[in-house]
Design an enzyme around this catalytic site. Structure first.
Site, PDB file in Angstrom:
ATOM      1  CB  CYS A   9      15.006  20.456 -16.345  1.00 56.95           C
ATOM      2  SG  CYS A   9      16.026  20.494 -14.964  1.00 56.95           S
ATOM      3  CD  GLU A  12      10.195  26.133 -18.451  1.00 59.00           C
ATOM      4  OE1 GLU A  12       8.819  25.044 -18.341  1.00 59.00           O
ATOM      5  OE2 GLU A  12      10.663  25.715 -19.061  1.00 59.00           O
ATOM      6  CE  LYS A  68       8.817  22.714 -15.516  1.00 60.72           C
ATOM      7  NZ  LYS A  68       9.842  22.727 -16.366  1.00 60.72           N
ATOM      8  CB  CYS A  83      10.130  18.609  -9.241  1.00 57.68           C
ATOM      9  SG  CYS A  83      11.628  19.549 -10.517  1.00 57.68           S
ATOM     10  CD  GLU A 115      12.260  32.889 -24.249  1.00 55.35           C
ATOM     11  OE1 GLU A 115      11.732  34.438 -24.742  1.00 55.35           O
ATOM     12  OE2 GLU A 115      12.838  32.714 -23.222  1.00 55.35           O
ATOM     13  CD  GLU A 142      20.306  19.618 -18.909  1.00 60.90           C
ATOM     14  OE1 GLU A 142      18.936  19.007 -18.902  1.00 60.90           O
ATOM     15  OE2 GLU A 142      21.014  20.402 -18.338  1.00 60.90           O
ATOM     16  CB  SER A 152      21.445  23.158 -20.456  1.00 63.07           C
ATOM     17  OG  SER A 152      21.465  22.384 -21.690  1.00 63.07           O
ATOM     18  CD  GLU A 171      23.565  22.614 -24.082  1.00 65.31           C
ATOM     19  OE1 GLU A 171      22.621  22.186 -24.311  1.00 65.31           O
ATOM     20  OE2 GLU A 171      23.902  23.574 -23.314  1.00 65.31           O
TER      21      GLU A 171
END
Ligand SMILES: Cc1cc2nc3c(=O)[nH]c(=O)nc-3n(C[C@H](O)[C@H](O)[C@H](O)COP(=O)(O)O)c2cc1C
Ligand code: SF4
Ligand code: SF4
Ligand code: SF4
Ligand code: SF4
Ligand code: FES
Lengths: 644, 396
Positions: free
Chosen positions: A336, A398, A395, A567, A403, A309, A356, A312
């Protein structure tokens, strides 16, 4: 450290009836006399009876009240008698503005509370022994406190509502709902998502979604904050422990678990430890004893995320500032937090190019386990079951995104929350606090302090800055920030903004990214502007600020976390939650980071030897290179907020 | 429903009160209302002058005057008649109130079922605007501009409760707010707001014309002025009546034509049920207060049917926000149904009465606080009728 309570300001969307009412107090410093039971004292004007009682250690039972949320005053459990008033008053919703005398447990009060509990139980279909909140349920505690030994007004014999299991993350069982509306206030006010609302009237009132659609079909971002604030078992995260046990019990399967930084700071609470008691090394032993074949540290991919990241970001800066190419616009947003990702997909899809492309650490790890790790150890990836221990309910969604199968398999098979792991540990008869300590397994075991602080709001930013500063200046961060602690980005304020000056003297471009930028001359003396937001209500403020061309639109990099506190306050963490509990968990996390430094271990992501090995052996065309793009990067779906 | 006796309001000259108010300081207007001793006509009986005084002294960029025309209480229909007959006096009263507290905007919150009156009310408003009785610089007073619009309710009884009404005006579910603070400080959009009953505003205009002393001379010392009553049930001439405050139930029954009443419920579904032994009591705030509903029950009525029908109403109309009212009304209703078929033990009845008392003191708003009234007073005064059935069931 004061956590932000979204209802304190004027962006609050919750109806006024569900909010703390602003009291016209003459002068903020004014005090007022309060007599409560045997105590007499002066308190600041506008203090509620409940706050004053707590201050004095007088216990008043509550149900709809929650420290993170606006006042509702709907359950009526907290009633007290105020002298001179015919009716009892809800202590949580009664700001004191003139001298009053309060009695907290008269016969009238006790009878009313008992009746209210009896009434709630008459509509609560639940049998505590078959409920995941058994022993941690506010309704159950109230029933015990008031000595309920029969159902005065009856008890439902069968469930009335079908359990909604449509979401990957949140399960709603309205049979257990006591209509405290904390979930509504959490969703609409604390998170400003607004999935839940009361529908119907009277006895037919229910907590509903848009057109009563299943939760999996509405704009729920899966943050699970409503779960953490539900007093009963009506809301829970989808339980995956059976699947994980089945994998462990199957000798053909190689079951690995990666553990994120926040669960270890929270799981102690499930075993009667003080909040903020770190459990990292004991938990490793417990996981082994549960039967996991390998126990890895998600911090490894947290560090990897920083490299990817950060690279990036450097590329985006270079393209935008030097090459006038704005195809990948600034500011870059972090990616994230899957709750945040779904939030922006629903509410600001036009800003998705800012996000990102890096996968979250969980998913990067998943992709590497079934590729690099499988190859190194000669294991058929089809036989690997990859489990992720996360503080997070999102999560779970996710890892089921279509994908997220770049390894050729489902990259992460199951997400477990901190609460589910605690359950497994109990089931295995393991007393976590008494476990001996053990280390993570190699090759991913090695981590850095930077990975650890991912668990807290501001952590990703701090970790990224530690690396970017060293990349660009060629000097140790410690030269700029004492002990590499980048204090300006820490804290619990909802939206934070910071500027960092890049010195006129820059270093050489490190080898790892030499092929991407020729030199740092274009960054000499530049001011790096960064932003941080935690809780989607605050994310919304930042997004609106960007839309209006405010100071956040000038940022280069912004960290977004869906959950209040980051988190460590995730929707899979132990219940209850409060600003104090989250602050304690944060202390555990920053202490672990500091411990890396004290032990002379790496605290910066780019110093992680395992990450460096990964680039030399596997992702050989470097950060943001072809291979890493395939395995570690992803794309997003513009969902919009209109549901059919 | 027809008007059944002489109405003072018929003789009140329109807009004279407003003209008089425009010649006074706002504080002077409040002084007159205070001096009249008028208490709110919507039921709660809060002194109107005091309410206006609080709103006038509260700080706020804007202030609002709200006329509560949600008239949802079963057995009440006097506000409808008032709006049919004297809309000018009502709007005039609102305008006077606006001047007194320093408001710029008035809203009439009209019961959904009264949509048919809306057209006439809008026409009245249009005419008043034309005559500069509303709008910029009312009656040439350069310090006072005021307009009124009508907002339709949607049929929820609870929206008659003033804070739920405000929530509804703001576009939310009609649900009562926590108090304190009160609407006079933090009302519509957080601004100081007065909410008054239709009748309260009509009398305001009359007081400004006839004077505070005139009003005070009518009624009792603590309940001044005349009061409109909606009388219905087993009487010869149901309709809207005007009586001085303090009139006894007997006198009211005489006027409406009923000499064999078994029970009278004063205050509608949420009111108290009186047996004949108590018909000498007076209708006023210090004895039995009411928003205006008087429902008369003849000798053949089954009091459990009465209790059942009222509780059905509340079990339907509770906003569902707070526990005692949301579930309590349903439990009382279940209890009445058990009583009807003789299946409710005395123990169970005692629990229900205790629950009723809890609802009265524990509910969040007036709806839940008053919904058990009728049930509890029927149990108190008609115990034999009710327990009789419980016994037969036990014997069989
Ligand atoms: C459930 C409920 C319904 C009410 N309905 C009305 C109503 O329809 N009209 C009314 O004027 N007041 C109604 N009230 C009383 C109002 O809350 C408020 O006290 C009143 O509008 C104040 O006006 P007043 O002071 O002029 O009486 C209701 C109260 C409750 C608790
Ligand atoms: S929600 Fe609470 S009271 Fe209900 S069954 Fe579960 S533990 Fe028991
Ligand atoms: S998980 Fe988050 S977004 Fe979904 S309903 Fe709960 S609080 Fe709202
Ligand atoms: S689901 Fe839980 S938090 Fe929401 S209203 Fe029901 S009991 Fe309260
Ligand atoms: S008393 Fe009834 S109407 Fe009033 S707030 Fe409570 S549930 Fe709603
Ligand atoms: S805790 Fe105060 S009303 Fe629910």
């Amino acid at each position: 450290m004061k956590d932000t309570n979204a209802c304190a300001d004027d962006t609050c969307r919750a109806p006024v009836s569900q909010r703390t009412q602003v009291v016209d107090a003459p002068g903020t410093s004014a005090t007022v006399k309060l007599k409560i039971d045997d105590h007499e004292l002066n308190i600041p004007m506008g203090t509620t009876i409940l706050e004053a009682a707590r201050e004095l250690g007088i216990h008043i039972p509550t149900l709809c009240h929650h420290d993170d949320l606006c006042v509702a005053g709907v359950c009526r459990v907290c009633l007290v008698e105020v002298e001179g008033q015919n009716t009892l008053q809800a202590s949580c919703a009664y700001p004191i503005t003139q001298p009053i005398t309060v009695k907290t447990h008269t016969r009238k009060v006790r009878q009313a509370r008992r009746h209210i509990i009896d009434l709630l139980l008459s509509k609560h279909y639940g049998e505590c022994y078959s409920c995941f909140r058994n022993n941690n349920c506010e309704l159950q505690s109230l029933a015990k406190e008031y000595g309920v030994d029969f159902f005065r007004f009856g008890h439902p014999e069968k469930p009335l509502y079908e359990v909604d299991r449509s979401s990957y993350s949140v399960v709603r069982d309205m049979n257990k709902c006591v209509l405290c509306r904390r979930c509504i206030r959490t969703c609409i006010d604390l998170q400003e998502v607004g999935v839940l609302e009361a529908a119907g009237r009277s006895d037919g009132t229910t907590i509903s979604t848009y057109l009563d659609k299943p939760l999996g079909e509405v704009v729920c971002i899966n943050c699970g904050q409503c779960i953490n604030r539900c007093p009963t078992g009506a809301l829970r995260a989808k339980d995956r422990t059976d699947d994980v046990w089945a994998a462990i019990d199957n000798p053909e399967k190689h079951v690995v678990i990666q553990t994120a930084p926040s669960p270890r700071a929270g799981i102690g609470e499930e075993f009667n430890q003080e909040p903020g008691t770190p459990m990292t090394w004991k938990m490793n032993t417990a996981l082994k004893r549960c039967g996991f074949d390998k126990v890895f540290d998600t911090n490894f991919t947290a560090d990897l995320t920083i490299i990817e990241e950060g690279t990036e970001l450097i590329l985006r800066l270079y393209k935008n500032l030097v090459q006038s190419d704005s195809s990948q616009p600034l500011p870059q947003f972090t990616s994230c937090s899957p709750g945040w990702v779904k939030y922006i997909e629903h509410f600001y899809p036009e800003y998705l190019p800012h996000v990102s492309t890096c996968k979250s650490p969980q998913q990067m790890f998943g992709a590497l386990i079934k590729t690099w790790y499988a190859r190194m150890n000669n294991i058929d990836p089809a036989n690997i079951v990859s489990v992720a221990l996360m503080p997070c309910s999102a999560k779970k969604f996710e890892c089921n995104r279509p994908e997220m199968r770049d390894s050729g398999y489902k990259d992460v098979d199951n997400g477990l929350t901190t609460r589910e792991l605690a359950q497994m540990i109990r089931e295995a008869g393991i007393d976590l606090p008494e476990m001996p300590k053990s280390d993570f397994d190699n090759p991913f075991g090695t981590a850095t302090g930077s990975g650890v602080i991912f668990g807290s709001t501001g952590g990703v930013m701090e970790a990224a800055l530690r690396s970017v500063i060293e990349f660009v200046t060629g000097k140790k961060v410690e030269n700029f920030y004492d002990h590499a602690n980048i204090i300006p980005v820490r804290g619990f304020e909802g939206c934070r903004y910071a500027e960092l000056q890049i010195p006129d003297e820059v270093g050489p471009v490190p080898e790892l990214i030499q092929h991407l930028v020729p030199n740092w001359d274009w960054l000499k003396g530049a001011t790096l502007k960064v932003g941080i937001a935690h809780g989607t209500a605050n994310a919304k403020k930042v997004m609106e600020n960007i839309k209006a061309g405010g100071k956040f639109s000038e940022c280069h990099f912004i960290e977004f976390m869906a959950c209040p506190g980051g988190c460590l306050g995730g929707g899979g963490q132990p219940i209850p939650t409060s600003p104090e509990i989250r602050a304690a968990r944060a202390r555990a996390i920053y202490a672990e980071d500091a411990a890396y430094g004290d032990a002379g271990k790496a605290r910066k992501s780019h110093e992680n030897p395992a990450v460096l090995r990964l680039y030399s052996e596997f992702l050989t065309n470097g950060p943001c290179g072809h291979k890493s793009h395939h395995l570690l990067h992803t794309h997003y779906t513009a969902r919009g907020k209109y549901i059919g | 429903m027809t008007i059944r006796n002489n109405m003072t309001l018929s003789s009140v000259e329109k807009n004279k009160g407003l003209a008089a108010a425009m010649k006074m300081e706002p504080a002077g207007v409040i002084g007159i209302i205070r001096g009249s001793g008028m208490k709110g006509r919507g039921g709660a009986g809060f002194p109107t002058g005091a309410k206006w005084h609080f709103a006038a002294s509260a700080k706020g960029e804007r202030k609002f005057v709200v006329c509560n025309a949600d008239e949802g209480e079963p057995g009440t229909f006097k506000d409808r008649v008032l709006m049919d007959e004297w809309p000018d006096l009502i709007f005039e009263g609102m305008t006077i109130a606006g001047y007194a507290i320093g408001a710029q905007e008035g809203i009439l919150y009209l019961r959904g079922e009264y949509t048919y009156i809306r057209k006439a009310l809008e026409e009245c408003l249009a005419k008043r605007r034309e005559e500069n009785l509303l709008g910029n610089h009312v009656l040439g007073n350069s310090n006072f501009s005021f307009d009124i619009h009508i907002h339709m309710g949607c049929g929820a009884y609870v929206c008659g409760e003033e804070t739920a009404l405000i929530e509804s005006l703001e576009g939310y579910r009609g649900e009562a707010r926590n108090r304190p603070p009160f609407p006079v400080n933090t009302g519509l959009n957080g601004m100081p707001t007065i909410v008054n009953n239709v009748e309260t505003f009509a009398w305001t205009s009359a007081i400004l014309v006839n004077g505070a002393d005139w009003f005070k001379a009518i009624g009792t010392s603590k309940s001044t002025g005349p009061k409109m009553l909606s009388i219905s049930g087993d009487v010869e001439c149901p309709g809207v009546y005007e009586f001085p405050m303090g009139t006894t139930v007997n006198d009211v029954l005489d006027a409406a034509g009923c000499d064999c009443a078994k029970a009278v419920i004063i205050g509608g579904a949420s009111g108290h049920c009186l047996p004949p032994a108590e018909f000498s009591r007076a209708i006023c705030y210090e004895d039995i207060s009411t928003g205006g509903a008087v429902i008369v029950f003849g000798p053949d009525r089954d009091m459990l049917d009465v209790a059942e029908s009222f509780l059905e109403f509340f079990a339907d109309e509770s906003c569902g926000q707070c526990t005692p009212c949301r579930i309590g009304n349903v439990k009382l209703l279940e209890g009445v149904r058990m009583l009807k078929c003789g299946k409710c033990s005395t123990n169970c009845l005692r629990d229900l009465c205790a629950l009723g008392e809890t609802m009265q003191c524990a509910s969040k708003c007036g709806l839940g606080q008053s919904s058990p009234n009728a049930f509890l007073s029927i149990v108190r005064h008609f115990k034999n009728e009710i327990l009789g059935r419980a016994c037969t069931a036990a014997e069989s």
